[in-house]
Design a protein around this motif. Structure first.
Motif, PDB file in Angstrom:
ATOM      1  N   ARG A 121      22.811 -22.465  -2.103  1.00 27.38           N
ATOM      2  CA  ARG A 121      21.643 -22.199  -1.265  1.00 27.38           C
ATOM      3  C   ARG A 121      21.910 -21.044  -0.297  1.00 27.38           C
ATOM      4  N   GLU A 125      20.060 -17.329  -0.322  1.00 30.62           N
ATOM      5  CA  GLU A 125      19.396 -16.753   0.853  1.00 30.62           C
ATOM      6  C   GLU A 125      19.920 -15.347   1.142  1.00 30.62           C
ATOM      7  N   TYR A 128      18.516 -12.892  -1.395  1.00 32.39           N
ATOM      8  CA  TYR A 128      17.118 -12.549  -1.133  1.00 32.39           C
ATOM      9  C   TYR A 128      17.026 -11.553   0.011  1.00 32.39           C
ATOM     10  N   GLU A 129      17.865 -11.744   1.031  1.00 38.44           N
ATOM     11  CA  GLU A 129      17.871 -10.823   2.176  1.00 38.44           C
ATOM     12  C   GLU A 129      18.308  -9.420   1.762  1.00 38.44           C
TER      13      GLU A 129
END
Length: 184
Positions: A121, A125, A128-129
């Motif tokens: 997870r 994240e 994606y950033e």
């Protein structure tokens, strides 16, 4: 009858001493401390913290330093060549890497598989950033499993241990003098 003085004993190391035993000791110590740091960072919620990752390399460097220094001073009579210091340091990092790889397999595969999902997870994240596409993220996350992580850890630890050992061997190198004065 002649006795050997303490200074002569220091200058004449034990014959046929190998660095394996001392490397195993310091590799297991360094690996255990790195595992402890890993557990603390996981339970403190700092798994992706860069400072923690740097601290683990510092711990490895300390294990290599103390192991090579011990080998030089206690087993080799106070002298060690660059090559012997480098080899000892790489062995220490290899043993630390083996211990860490076993820990990764046990921890993420058996003890707390939920930790692996948390790691996935956090990495997702971060990807994606960075603006990665869904396909790139999915492909990357396929490699986040205990087997692959353990398989990558061993060569990675050995490689970084090699780099660290280059520096430490250069610092701790002490060549034996060509002529040693005999004391009566």
């Amino acid at each position: 009858m002649e006795t050997i003085s303490d200074s002569q004993a220091i200058q004449n190391p034990r014959p046929n001493v190998t660095p394996v035993k001392i490397a195993l000791k310091w590799g297991l110590i360094a690996g255990a401390v790195m595992i402890l740091l890993s557990l603390i960072s996981y339970y403190a919620g700092m798994m992706q913290n860069a400072a923690i990752q740097w601290l683990s390399y510092i711990l490895l460097a300390l294990g290599i330093f103390f192991g090579v220094r011990h080998h030089r001073d206690k087993e080799l009579g106070g002298y060690i060549s660059f090559g012997r210091g480098l080899g000892t340091g790489v062995l220490i990092s290899l043993f630390a890497g083996i211990l860490l790889s076993a820990f990764i397999l046990l921890f993420y595969g058996v003890i707390d598989p939920g930790a692996l999902e948390e790691l996935k997870r956090l990495q997702e994240e971060g990807m994606y950033e960075k603006g990665m596409s869904d396909e790139q993220i999915d492909m990357s996350l396929k490699f986040v499993n205990p087997g692959f992580m353990a398989m990558v850890t061993l060569p990675m630890m050995t490689f970084f241990g090699f780099i660290i050992s280059l520096v430490i061997a250069a610092i701790l190198k002490r060549n034996k003098p060509l002529f040693i004065e005999e004391r009566e």
